[in-house]
Scaffold this motif. Structure first.
Motif, short mmCIF file in Angstrom:
data_model
loop_
_atom_site.label_atom_id
_atom_site.label_comp_id
_atom_site.label_asym_id
_atom_site.label_seq_id
_atom_site.Cartn_x
_atom_site.Cartn_y
_atom_site.Cartn_z
N LYS A 263 34.76 40.15 44.99
CA LYS A 263 35.01 40.52 44.48
C LYS A 263 35.56 42.39 44.05
O LYS A 263 36.84 42.03 43.56
N ALA A 264 34.85 42.97 45.45
CA ALA A 264 35.16 44.25 45.45
C ALA A 264 36.81 43.91 45.99
O ALA A 264 38.08 44.82 45.76
N ALA A 265 37.05 43.39 47.40
CA ALA A 265 38.42 43.38 47.76
C ALA A 265 39.40 42.93 46.99
O ALA A 265 40.08 42.85 46.73
N ALA A 266 39.05 41.13 45.59
CA ALA A 266 40.22 41.30 44.97
C ALA A 266 40.29 42.46 43.86
O ALA A 266 41.43 42.40 44.01
N ILE A 267 39.73 43.18 43.92
CA ILE A 267 40.30 43.98 42.54
C ILE A 267 41.16 45.24 43.33
O ILE A 267 41.56 45.65 43.11
N ARG A 268 40.90 45.54 44.54
CA ARG A 268 40.95 46.84 45.62
C ARG A 268 42.61 45.73 45.45
O ARG A 268 43.25 47.20 45.46
#
Length: 302
Positions: A263-268
């Motif tokens: 999730k964090a990578a996708a948002i980043r």
């Protein structure tokens, strides 16, 4: 009957690479921007962003996909990459007895521009064909130049001076070949290829931002429809597809190197939907994010 000279030159290059990579599969050398590769077996398709570079294979065969275009290069054909391109690459022909062996030379674009000033006086075909990737014949002279370049590793004090001279000769041979037409067009200010290269560079620097095609067209100083046509011609994909692949590559790096969760990578990298990110990631890399990263980490520790 003696072997043809080109065969002997290719064997000399293969032996040199094999000797230098005896303890590793990837060797960044003391010669700036020159890396050697040895693969003891076929390598499954991997998503890689190619930078402007020249790849000379001394032994083995490789396949590279850009968009829907396929390029096969082997010990008889070099691969010239003129711009940054997201690709899918795989080593097809390699074994422990006959490993894949290659030398990668990252292009010094400033040095290429200076060389172009002299090449402009020669009669060379200026018409580019295909994308920012090009296949050309590996000649005896090209193999000999590559051997001479690697021999400099025996005399490191000669690298700063002789290295530049040999690399200049290698790039000259490639630029004046039919395969060098696209790179020559990209270097030439004012050509369509040069303008699209500016748009590609802008996208690489701003791929996290929402894509506004009108803004990208302004960077390239051309209309939107013209941008789409020439962008696809050079990269085999649309600007949106290009941006998407850059985002997915960066997300993969973030999860692998910085240990971000999905999730964090996708948002980043600009995704609002983790579900959409997972779907597009799997389409690009062949596995869901968690499974892909786990497999990559297991390879690193194997």
């Amino acid at each position: 009957m003696p072997a043809p000279p080109i065969h002997c030159s290719r064997q000399r290059l293969a032996a040199r690479i094999l000797s230098l990579t005896a303890d590793t599969e990837v060797l960044p050398t003391a010669i700036p921007h020159v890396t050697l590769f040895r693969r003891p077996g076929p390598v499954a398709p991997q998503a890689v962003v190619y930078e402007p570079s020249l790849a000379i294979i001394a032994q083995g065969k490789k396949r590279t996909l850009v968009g829907n275009e396929t390029y096969i290069h082997d010990d008889a054909h070099f691969l010239l990459t003129s711009i940054d391109l997201p690709t899918i690459a795989e080593v097809l022909d390699a074994s422990r007895g006959a490993p894949y062996l290659s030398i990668l030379l990252k292009l010094d674009l400033q040095a290429v521009r200076e060389l172009m000033a002299e090449i402009d006086t020669l009669e060379v075909d200026p018409t580019p064909q295909g994308t920012g990737l090009a296949i050309g014949p590996s000649t005896e002279a090209l193999f000999e130049d590559a051997v001479r370049l690697l021999e400099l590793l025996d005399t490191p004090q000669d690298i700063p001076i002789l290295g530049r001279l040999i690399l200049r000769g290698i790039f000259y041979r490639v630029l004046t070949s039919p395969a060098g037409a696209r790179l020559r067009q990209i270097i030439h200010t004012g050509t369509q290829s040069h303008r699209i290269a500016k748009a590609v560079n802008w996208l690489r620097e701003n791929y996290l931002q929402p894509l506004r095609v009108e803004e990208l067209a302004a960077v390239a100083n051309m209309g939107v429809s013209t941008l789409h046509h020439h962008f696809r011609s050079l990269t085999a994909m649309s600007p949106l597809q290009y941006q998407k692949q850059l985002r997915l590559h960066e997300a993969r790096r973030l999860m692998l190197s910085e240990e971000l969760n999905v999730k964090a990578a996708a948002i980043r990298v600009g995704y609002e939907s983790t579900t959409q990110f997972g779907r597009e990631y799997r389409r690009q890399f062949g596995a869901p994010p968690l499974a892909d990263i786990k497999a990559l980490r297991s390879k690193d520790t194997a």
